[in-house]
Design an enzyme around this catalytic site. Structure first.
Site, short mmCIF file in Angstrom:
data_model
loop_
_atom_site.label_atom_id
_atom_site.label_comp_id
_atom_site.label_asym_id
_atom_site.label_seq_id
_atom_site.Cartn_x
_atom_site.Cartn_y
_atom_site.Cartn_z
N HIS B 181 0.85 -1.19 0.00
CA HIS B 181 0.00 0.00 0.00
C HIS B 181 0.88 1.24 0.00
CE1 HIS B 181 -2.64 2.81 2.70
NE2 HIS B 181 -2.57 3.25 1.47
N HIS B 183 1.14 5.22 -2.16
CA HIS B 183 0.59 6.13 -3.17
C HIS B 183 1.73 6.64 -4.05
CE1 HIS B 183 -3.31 5.97 -1.25
NE2 HIS B 183 -2.66 6.01 -0.10
N LYS B 252 -5.60 18.62 7.04
CA LYS B 252 -4.26 19.22 7.05
C LYS B 252 -3.26 18.30 6.35
CE LYS B 252 -3.96 22.33 10.95
NZ LYS B 252 -3.13 22.77 12.07
N ASN B 254 -3.78 16.28 3.86
CA ASN B 254 -3.89 16.34 2.41
C ASN B 254 -3.11 17.50 1.81
OD1 ASN B 254 -5.14 14.11 1.41
ND2 ASN B 254 -7.21 14.86 1.74
N SER B 255 -3.05 18.60 2.54
CA SER B 255 -2.34 19.77 2.02
C SER B 255 -0.83 19.54 2.01
CB SER B 255 -2.68 21.01 2.82
OG SER B 255 -2.09 20.91 4.10
N HIS B 450 -9.10 1.12 0.66
CA HIS B 450 -8.80 1.58 2.02
C HIS B 450 -10.03 1.28 2.86
CE1 HIS B 450 -5.39 3.59 0.39
NE2 HIS B 450 -5.18 4.34 1.45
N HIS B 472 -5.28 -0.90 5.87
CA HIS B 472 -5.50 -0.37 7.23
C HIS B 472 -6.22 -1.33 8.17
CE1 HIS B 472 -3.52 3.33 6.48
NE2 HIS B 472 -4.35 3.69 5.52
N ASP B 528 2.70 6.46 2.62
CA ASP B 528 3.25 7.68 2.03
C ASP B 528 4.66 7.98 2.55
OD1 ASP B 528 0.74 9.14 0.71
OD2 ASP B 528 0.09 8.36 2.64
#
Lengths: 631, 631
Positions: B181, B183, B252, B254-255, B450, B472, B528
């Site tokens: 998993h 991205h 937050k 995601n930004s 997910h 997850h 990530d």
């Protein structure tokens, strides 16, 4: 100055407690004076800020101790031989101008330590750490430091981050970090050692690498005898990694230094004095050094062993170092002395404890006095920055060290001397040696023992007097007074939570984060990558796990990295380069954020907080003096 | 067979409880049949052992589902165009032999899913997880599984280790591990992205890289506008790393995908469809792939986005993939679909939810039916192994999905459909598509959403029906029934404890270790690396931290690595190569210890334990049938 409202140690106290606390302050100040004395005598470092406050109580001035930088393997331009005479007395080496002075017992004027004074100082600090009011005082101050830091974090976290974001070109990856505690024999990770073994077998199978019982063995024969094909070797069969079986079992852990459980492989690959003149060990270390140099920003201070078993050890180690060209700009060397008199004594290798001290220290004095007679040792010593004292601290000793204890020459029994006995005698000799070397303009040595990893908390009292800085310090958890003293004197502590996690203390219970928050001077170190780490970058693994698990901010990890450079044996020049020109200055002025990536807000917070704590002590004593005068 | 004495689920029960448990067993078996049905329909995998027990209750036979291996970018020898007709009905694409059949609404005979049945199956499982006796039963079984594993560990730990030591040439470092998993847009770590940005600026500053508002900008102009010199850029100013501020703040987080908070840099560096045709993004991914290939034993399954915003998305992504030559033997590709209908709807990009489904799935059906008309998509699909559904699960939805819910064509409101609505419609289309592709001998796709990272536990019910495996699964903590069902059906769970630690759940509270001990099929993944990891080897960092913190044994981590290969979209051939010829067999026979480094003792333990749990269920139902006959 956002904390002014909280900066009163007297809040909520009644008069009785008030008097208790004045007394506690006085006691604490005395402890600071004691440590300062021991530090100054040994050319150890003592924090400028704390020293200033001590002076303010005495109206004196304080001077700093810069360390000169040294060159590589050159044996040109050695200092003159002085032909002083040397003699060991009560385990301490005395220096005499000549044989006559020796006969008349008139040693040169150097500060020789006095066991009786040491015993008194020790008992003073030991009494303090058990004293109720002092304990309460320190406990409260530490709690206060913790809460204050939390408040600082809540108020200033974003501001610190903003400062760091605005620093060009500097981030956590390219601030300097020193692995302040790592054993040379375990400085490579398990995969690295495995690959090295396989490589040597591939290219040098027919080389004679071992002599045992008068017979010589090639690498191939060694592996044949072990009934093993190195091609099939794996990290599992290598079996050097600490597992669940090593927790609270230092004995089992020690055997992990034998690859495949075979002492032959330890002898061949990780010893400096063997049939192949320690070539493989040197090559392994140089590969680690090469990786550090590639990384550019990482340094290490590996420990090499001197046992005190024989008088040639220094000569052999020095020759090995020079022949194998082990110098690396990213490494500084520490000599570790294992506390294993009992083993040598039971094997009748030494008659008494003094013999071990003599084997360790006499060659150092000789090389310092007559460099041209002991060229290799003299050259090697330029690269040595300190001494470590190592072994399992959890081993209990029945003997209690007092000034009535047998002198080292009289210590002939098989029992091992206690921890403090070892530390005092190492400190004493290093101190005299440092003074002698200082006279000659040579580099001096830090005393950096393992301390407080396990066992009695009295170990931390001995080190409070004798050590420049320590490794581990876990047991400071157990004594608020000692923890507060280590804070006030900013004794650096090289902590290795991954090592502790495998041996003595679960990661989640490790006090590192708490120590950092309170403001103790902590650094991160790996101890034994061979046994504990999984990735190629052991020090980064250590930082990554601490940062992940404790959610450390960038400022936190950069502060730890800065502490590691401060604590290290890197030269004054290097420290200036890595931390900023004025790194010896207090507070923000001493910090070049462009090099350390530590926020000035953080530096100011640490400095103001330390000054506040110190001024309470000083003020308490002064106000008491005024009160006495008035009454 | 050391556990025989414990293998009685009836110990300590009275008659009432006994009947309860029979009922619970029956209910659980029904749930297993339901999942098996959904898995079979979609060509998902269902564990052989569980299937056998289900057959033993029905006297049927079971067949396995091997996946054919596929080639690289070749557009030769494409399958014939079939020119079937396609139409979306109720959000699901139907296939017709030709336009006539379409007009008469006579779709080809493929298994089309039925919403009503799905709703009944869902409500059955939803009722189960709230049913008292079933909860008690599952809770007890899970506790038993835990205790049994502890016992296994105490008795067999050293024997497992001994097995592993005797395996030649194989250890944790050279067993295959798949990052199950990750991205694509965050598959490089922060230091890597930083270096890449600096390198492009050094060599291509004058290249036009961005078009915005009709104006074109060179890299230099972009940075000038941001008032920033890339030379000064640091990981601090890059600001893509998750910190304390992101905990429980997915918004937050995601930004953090915007380097330096600038969406321009995200556009330039980590998008596939931009002015430079996604060249930088492709280069970054290829550097990551190169590192994996170098490591040899590490693989990854990066997620690329299809949004369903426009019908050309597949064509663009496929052309990008082929033009940039993104194939790597160490990577398999997953398509992630963000659940952001509400955003597209409010911007009036789509009229209803069906349009999104059509944009996502119609091109896939077209490429499957007429490969020669859609060459690029056809070729790209050979490298795609599955679909993911992604977004913040903690966002609450007011709508409850039933068979009375608006059909996708009717879903015109601005509100986002609930999680289950998304999952059902993705599953439904993938299922039909897989059946169509199977007919043509083409590769099929796994659905790997997910699920259970946050939000309602009903998500885990939807995935229990529709998913091949999930990412997850944290919320399985909260429902013993679901946890036990996931165990019995061995639904693989890709867990990312470091990601959770930054977003939803502290590391020490992560259930991974507990799941592993009970025997759930868990793997480790990074999610990530850009946001969470510190070292160059993100997957190794993930393993190292889990191993350190939870004191996992070598057998434990190798079992996790084996699970990751099983769960992955690697081909049947590859899995045979990495796990052993017979990897589809049950228990120790299916394990080649020389490749997996998982002890046979462990494999036997897992297999016997699962068989025992399953046989209780089957026996309970059978004994009930006998009792009914007798009465």
């Amino acid at each position: 100055h956002i904390f002014v409202a909280f900066e009163n140690k007297f809040f909520g106290l009644n008069l009785d407690e008030f008097e208790d606390y004045e007394q506690a302050a006085k006691t604490l100040l005395t402890a600071l004076f004691i440590r300062e004395k021991y530090s100054r005598l040994a050319y150890h470092c003592f924090p400028r800020t704390t020293a200033k406050f001590l002076r303010s109580a005495n109206n004196e001035k304080w001077k700093i101790c810069p360390v000169p930088s040294e060159g590589p393997y050159s044996m040109e331009d050695l200092p003159q031989n002085l032909n002083y005479s040397l003699r060991m007395k009560d385990g301490i080496i005395y220096v005499y101008d000549n044989e006559d002075a020796l006969k008349q017992d008139q040693p040169r004027s150097l500060p020789y330590p006095d066991l009786e004074t040491f015993a008194i100082d020790m008992s003073h600090v030991l009494a303090m750490i058990a004293d109720g009011p002092t304990k309460t005082y320190c406990h409260r101050r530490l709690n206060f430091l913790m809460s204050k830091f939390h408040l600082h974090e809540m108020l200033n976290e974003m501001a610190e981050l903003k400062e760091l974001k605005s620093v060009p070109h500097r981030d956590f990856y390219n601030v300097r970090k020193v692995d302040t505690h790592i054993h040379a024999a375990a400085c490579m990770n398990q995969k690295h050692l495995l690959k090295f073994i396989k490589d040597t077998y591939k290219t040098e199978a027919d080389r004679v690498v071992l002599e045992k019982g008068g017979k010589k063995f090639t690498l191939k024969q060694v592996f044949d005898n072990l009934k093993m094909d190195p091609y099939d070797l794996t990290v599992d069969s290598l079996d050097v990694h600490a597992g669940r079986q090593t927790f609270h079992r230092f004995d089992k852990f020690n055997s992990k230094y034998n690859p495949v459980g075979a002492s032959e492989l330890r002898e061949i690959y990780i010893k400096s004095d063997n049939y192949i003149n320690g070539e493989y060990f040197a090559r392994l270390i140089k590969e680690v050094a090469h990786d550090l140099e590639e990384s550019k920003y990482q340094h290490a201070e590996p420990r090499l062993s001197i046992y005190g078993r024989a008088t040639e050890e220094w000569d052999n180690l020095s020759k090995w170092f020079i022949k194998q060209k082990l110098h690396s700009p990213n490494m500084r060397w520490i000599i570790q002395v294992p506390r294993i008199y009992d083993i040598f004594r039971s094997k009748k290798i030494v008659p008494n404890f003094a013999k071990i001290l003599e084997n360790i220290f006499l060659p150092l004095f000789q090389a310092t006095i007559n460099p041209q007679k002991h060229k290799e040792t003299h050259v090697f010593l330029k690269h040595v920055t300190g001494f470590d004292s190592v072994d399992d601290e959890s081993k209990h000793s029945d003997h209690i060290f007092t000034y009535k204890s047998p002198k080292p020459e009289e210590w002939t029994m098989e029992e091992n001397p206690p921890y403090t006995y070892y530390l005092f005698h190492m400190y004493a000799n290093i101190m005299v040696l440092n003074n002698l070397r200082k006279e000659r303009g040579l580099n001096t040595f830090q005393f950096r023992p393992h301390c407080g990893e396990a066992g009695s908390i009295t170990h931390l009292v001995s080190a409070f007097l004798t050590a420049d800085n320590i490794s581990h310090g876990l047991n400071l958890k157990k004594s608020p007074v000692l923890q507060y003293l280590y804070y006030l004197t900013q004794v650096p502590i090289a902590m290795s939570p991954l090592s502790n996690n495998s041996l003595f203390l679960e990661y989640s219970k490790n006090p590192l984060r708490e120590f950092l928050q309170k403001g103790l001077c902590v650094s991160l170190s790996t101890d034994d990558p061979l046994q504990f780490h999984y990735t190629k970058e052991a020090l980064m693994e250590e930082y990554a796990i601490a940062a992940q698990l404790w959610k450390l901010s960038t400022c936190d990890v950069c502060e730890i990295a800065r502490n590691s450079v401060l604590q290290s044996g890197l030269s004054h020049q290097e420290k200036k380069h890595f931390l900023g020109e004025n790194y010896l200055q207090d507070g923000p002025e001493g910090n070049d954020i462009r090099r350390t990536n530590v926020a000035q807000i953080r530096m100011a917070y640490r400095h103001e907080t330390l000054c506040n704590e110190l001024s309470f002590l000083v003020d308490a004593v002064k106000s008491e003096a005024v009160a006495e005068k008035a009454s």
